[in-house]
Design an enzyme around this catalytic site. Structure first.
Site, PDB file in Angstrom:
ATOM      1  N   GLY A  66       0.779  -1.230   0.000  1.00  0.00           N
ATOM      2  CA  GLY A  66       0.000   0.000   0.000  1.00  0.00           C
ATOM      3  C   GLY A  66       0.807   1.275   0.000  1.00  0.00           C
ATOM      4  O   GLY A  66       1.714   1.420   0.792  1.00  0.00           O
ATOM      5  N   SER A  67       0.481   2.202  -0.874  1.00  0.00           N
ATOM      6  CA  SER A  67       1.173   3.486  -0.867  1.00  0.00           C
ATOM      7  C   SER A  67       0.577   4.416  -1.922  1.00  0.00           C
ATOM      8  O   SER A  67      -0.632   4.450  -2.093  1.00  0.00           O
ATOM      9  CB  SER A  67       2.668   3.310  -1.078  1.00  0.00           C
ATOM     10  OG  SER A  67       3.324   4.494  -0.729  1.00  0.00           O
TER      11      SER A  67
END
Length: 216
Positions: free
Chosen positions: A182-183
């Protein structure tokens, strides 16, 4: 037509194998609930590192999304880190359920790669773009324009993978890296680029057309 095959990013294989091995050991030792939990983790990690095929748009000049996720910001500003000019920045946030393989937005030549260690604020915060660890790939298109695709680490995502190298001839939609767990990816375009998405819109890497860049 041949159906697309399900594939997994190679960077995810160690995680998948470790989770699967742990589940197997628990099953052999007859730890039923631990084995079931291990199988669930293995399934999730495999799902997280999935790498599906994508259908590119027919418009060869279209700037496609570098990441799956949601457009969280779109703003004009002066960029003094990558393009050193007034730009349009489009920010795409990837949650843990999105595909995390990143793709080249538009064909060209890799002119610079900038990696900068930093902090790990939540990727959807404003300060993440300024202070978080990032890796920027600056590409010059056949039309003579430059753009930057910037992978930004997040609160949980601590590992940026960038396979692009200086001087590479890259093509639209080509896989070039990923960010684990996630990012966010920011796309810096020359000011005056025609945008084709809105804030809040869900996009797919390699498929959704974000913008068209004017010739230099």
């Amino acid at each position: 037509m041949k159906a697309p095959e399900f594939s997994v990013a190679k960077e995810g294989l160690p995680f998948i194998l470790f989770a699967g091995f742990a589940a197997l050991i628990c099953a052999v030792l007859q730890y039923r609930y631990a084995a079931l939990a291990g199988l669930a983790v293995t399934a999730f990690v495999t799902y997280f590192f999935r790498d599906p095929e994508r259908t590119l748009p027919e418009d060869s000049g279209a700037m496609v999304s570098p990441a799956d996720g949601k457009v969280i910001r779109m703003e004009e500003l002066h960029d003094d880190r990558f393009l050193h000019q007034d730009v349009l920045r489009i920010s795409i946030f990837m949650n843990v359920f999105n595909v995390h393989v990143n793709r080249i937005p538009l064909a060209g030549t890799v002119r610079r790669i900038v990696f900068e260690p930093g902090r790990f604020y939540a990727a959807d915060q404003d300060k993440a773009a300024l202070h978080n660890e990032y890796c920027a790939v600056i590409v010059e298109t056949a039309a003579g324009q430059q753009y930057a695709a910037v992978q930004i680490a997040g609160l949980i995502a601590r590992r940026i993978v960038c396979r692009a190298e200086l001087g590479d001839q890259v093509i639209t939609g080509q896989r070039y890296g990923l960010i684990r767990f996630g990012s966010r990816v920011d796309l810096y375009l020359p000011k005056g680029s025609e945008t084709l998405v809105q804030v809040g819109e869900t996009v797919k890497a390699g498929e959704t057309v974000l913008a068209r860049v004017k010739e230099k």
